[in-house]
Design a protein around this motif. Structure first.
Motif, short mmCIF file in Angstrom:
data_model
loop_
_atom_site.label_atom_id
_atom_site.label_comp_id
_atom_site.label_asym_id
_atom_site.label_seq_id
_atom_site.Cartn_x
_atom_site.Cartn_y
_atom_site.Cartn_z
N MET A 1 81.89 36.51 20.20
CA MET A 1 81.10 36.47 18.97
C MET A 1 81.44 37.68 18.11
SD MET A 1 77.41 35.07 20.20
CE MET A 1 77.23 36.22 21.53
N LEU A 2 81.65 37.42 16.83
CA LEU A 2 81.92 38.47 15.84
C LEU A 2 81.00 38.19 14.66
CD1 LEU A 2 85.77 37.90 16.21
CD2 LEU A 2 84.61 39.96 16.99
N PRO A 3 79.69 38.36 14.85
CA PRO A 3 78.74 37.93 13.81
C PRO A 3 78.81 38.81 12.57
CG PRO A 3 77.60 39.07 15.58
CD PRO A 3 79.04 38.95 16.01
N PRO A 4 78.26 38.33 11.46
CA PRO A 4 78.26 39.14 10.23
C PRO A 4 77.56 40.48 10.47
CG PRO A 4 77.42 36.93 9.80
CD PRO A 4 77.60 37.04 11.27
N PHE B 1 71.64 43.39 20.35
CA PHE B 1 72.31 42.22 20.93
C PHE B 1 72.54 42.46 22.43
CE2 PHE B 1 74.55 38.94 18.19
CZ PHE B 1 74.48 37.95 19.13
N GLN B 2 73.06 43.67 22.73
CA GLN B 2 73.38 44.02 24.12
C GLN B 2 72.11 43.96 24.98
OE1 GLN B 2 74.22 48.20 25.06
NE2 GLN B 2 76.23 47.49 25.76
N LYS B 3 71.03 44.54 24.47
CA LYS B 3 69.77 44.57 25.22
C LYS B 3 69.26 43.14 25.49
CE LYS B 3 65.12 45.69 23.73
NZ LYS B 3 64.78 44.38 23.53
N GLU B 4 69.29 42.32 24.44
CA GLU B 4 68.79 40.95 24.59
C GLU B 4 69.67 40.13 25.52
OE1 GLU B 4 65.82 39.51 23.11
OE2 GLU B 4 65.56 41.67 23.15
N LEU B 5 70.98 40.33 25.39
CA LEU B 5 71.91 39.59 26.26
C LEU B 5 71.69 40.00 27.72
CD1 LEU B 5 75.23 39.68 24.18
CD2 LEU B 5 73.96 37.63 24.80
N GLY C 1 74.22 23.88 16.51
CA GLY C 1 74.08 24.64 15.26
C GLY C 1 74.54 26.08 15.35
N LEU C 2 75.44 26.38 16.28
CA LEU C 2 75.93 27.76 16.43
C LEU C 2 77.46 27.78 16.48
CD1 LEU C 2 75.35 30.81 17.08
CD2 LEU C 2 75.40 30.18 19.49
N ILE C 3 78.05 28.69 15.71
CA ILE C 3 79.51 28.80 15.71
C ILE C 3 79.93 30.01 16.52
CG2 ILE C 3 81.55 29.06 14.26
CD1 ILE C 3 79.78 27.69 12.03
N ILE C 4 80.66 29.74 17.60
CA ILE C 4 81.20 30.79 18.46
C ILE C 4 82.66 30.44 18.74
CG2 ILE C 4 79.04 31.45 19.63
CD1 ILE C 4 79.97 29.57 21.97
N ASP D 1 67.93 36.85 17.65
CA ASP D 1 67.04 36.10 18.55
C ASP D 1 67.39 34.61 18.52
OD1 ASP D 1 65.77 38.44 19.14
OD2 ASP D 1 64.04 38.09 17.82
N ASP D 2 67.66 34.09 17.31
CA ASP D 2 68.01 32.66 17.19
C ASP D 2 69.31 32.35 17.94
OD1 ASP D 2 65.76 32.31 15.67
OD2 ASP D 2 66.82 32.37 13.73
N ILE D 3 70.29 33.26 17.83
CA ILE D 3 71.57 33.05 18.53
C ILE D 3 71.35 33.06 20.04
CG2 ILE D 3 73.84 34.06 19.02
CD1 ILE D 3 73.89 35.10 16.13
N ILE D 4 70.57 34.05 20.51
CA ILE D 4 70.34 34.18 21.96
C ILE D 4 69.63 32.93 22.48
CG2 ILE D 4 69.13 35.53 23.76
CD1 ILE D 4 71.02 37.48 22.69
N SER D 5 68.70 32.42 21.69
CA SER D 5 67.94 31.25 22.14
C SER D 5 68.87 30.03 22.31
CB SER D 5 66.80 31.01 21.14
OG SER D 5 66.53 29.68 21.01
#
Ligand code: PLP
Length: 386
Positions: free
Chosen positions: A363-366, A307-311, A350-353, A375-379
């Motif tokens: 964000m505290l994802p599962p 997540f960190q890398k993609e962000l 379609g994203l819950i934050i 990837d879907d969240i980042i997009s």
């Protein structure tokens, strides 16, 4: 909106009817990625089949008796949690705030037992510990405290991540009995203290006979890549508070304590009708069991790094982004400007934050999340942050 509900929440326009894994569906059949987990609760995903099964079986056997009798799964869960955290004893309750209340009672009782007239607890700037009267008095901020005077007495507030200030306070006051803090401030905006901060606080506590009381309600149960966030600093606190993910949605909380702190509360000094009943502790045992079997710690760490890398690659260089912070899957994106409406914009996509401190995306994802889902969240984030 319902006229029969007290208006304690500004509710967002969505009514969910079903959940599975990291996804939720609303009453119109729309699918959402849940990157919030009901605020760090459903870490093992929605409708986890093993958890659903145990709820069914246990509810058909025995849901509740009373804390006046022995409760086998409560004893087993206490032992498991103590082994995982290094604590000696557990008290079960139903929420994070109740766990915090228990810790405050332990600190006050410890002070009273030592004949300290007005025992004080050091609490932090930027902290959040819940909404009951003692917990909100320990919490920082007008938003939580305004309108509820008089607050509970006996708290001294210090800047977070500042060891010198604590040293000074302990020298100045001889009636301090404990330090209460989050190992990472969640509501405060995913504020991660320096490595060694907790170790220093533990040193100060040990040399002054104070209890170090760590609120793991949000950061606990593998969210940061360890069972508890304090374990990154290789210390053992005197008291810890847990709740949220322990029940994966079934209400449960616990205050765990070590040595003197574990024996401070005695029969008649504290209690709870529902706390630690058959249903919640059987679920708690199953949650811990699944987390161990799946090595969920490793996934939280690995996915947190991804997540960190993609962000960093896709979001950090935007003009609107000030800083990105994370420890495992506890993630904050601080924006330059206020963004209180962004949670609703995300919902439409379609994203819950969640937005905290007016300008921080939390964000505290599962903890069961995978790379494709990240990837879907980042997009989606990519589009809405612009
Ligand atoms: N402590 C921390 C660090 C929290 O994040 C929260 C809730 O968000 C609480 C305590 C209060 O927990 P609860 O809402 O279960 O009472």
């Amino acid at each position: 909106m319902n006229d029969f509900l007290m208006k304690t929440y500004n509710k967002k326009p969505a009514s969910f009817v079903k959940g599975e894994g990291i996804y939720l569906w609303d009453d119109k059949g729309r699918k959402y990625i849940d990157a919030l987990c009901g605020l760090a609760v459903t870490s093992l995903g929605h409708s986890n089949p093993e958890i659903s099964n145990i709820i069914k079986t246990q509810s058909e056997t025995l849901i509740h008796s009373s804390n006046a009798f022995n409760i086998k799964p409560q004893e087993e869960l206490a032992e498991k949690l103590c082994l995982l955290s290094g604590m000696d004893k557990a008290f079960f309750c139903n929420s994070g705030a109740e766990a915090v209340e228990t810790s405050i009672k332990i600190a006050k009782k410890y002070g009273n037992d030592k004949n300290i007239k007005n025992p004080k607890i050091i609490v932090m700037e930027g902290s959040f510990h819940g909404r009951t009267m003692a917990a909100l008095s320990a919490t920082d901020g007008e938003k939580v405290q305004k309108g509820f005077a008089p607050l509970l007495d006996g708290f001294i507030r210090a800047p977070y991540n500042n060891v010198e200030c604590i040293e000074k306070l302990v020298l100045e006051h001889n009636d301090i009995v404990a330090i209460l803090l989050e190992p990472i401030q969640g509501e405060g905006g995913i504020i991660i203290p320096d490595k060694g901060y907790l170790k220093n606080l533990k040193r100060i506590c040990d040399s002054n006979q104070l209890f170090l009381m760590i609120d793991e309600v949000q950061s606990g149960f593998c969210r940061t890549g360890k069972w508890f966030a304090f374990q990154h600093d290789e210390i053992t606190p005197d008291v810890i508070m847990v709740a949220k993910a322990l029940g994966n949605g079934v209400p449960i909380g616990a205050c765990l304590a070590k040595n003197t702190a574990a024996d401070t509360l005695t029969p008649g000094t504290h209690g709870s009708t529902f706390g630690g009943n058959f249903l919640s502790t059987t679920v708690g045992l199953k949650v811990v069991d699944i987390m161990q079997t799946l090595s969920i710690n490793d996934n939280a760490k690995e996915m947190g790094n991804y997540f960190q890398k993609e962000l960093k690659e896709k979001i950090a260089n935007k003009k609107t982004v000030k800083e990105i912070r994370n420890k495992g899957l506890m993630i904050g994106i601080e924006l330059v400007n206020e963004c209180i409406n962004l949670a609703e914009v995300a919902l439409k996509s379609g994203l819950i934050i969640n937005i905290t401190q007016d300008n921080i995306i939390r964000m505290l994802p599962p903890l069961i999340i995978n790379r494709t889902q990240i990837d879907d969240i980042i997009s989606i984030l990519n589009k809405i942050i612009d």
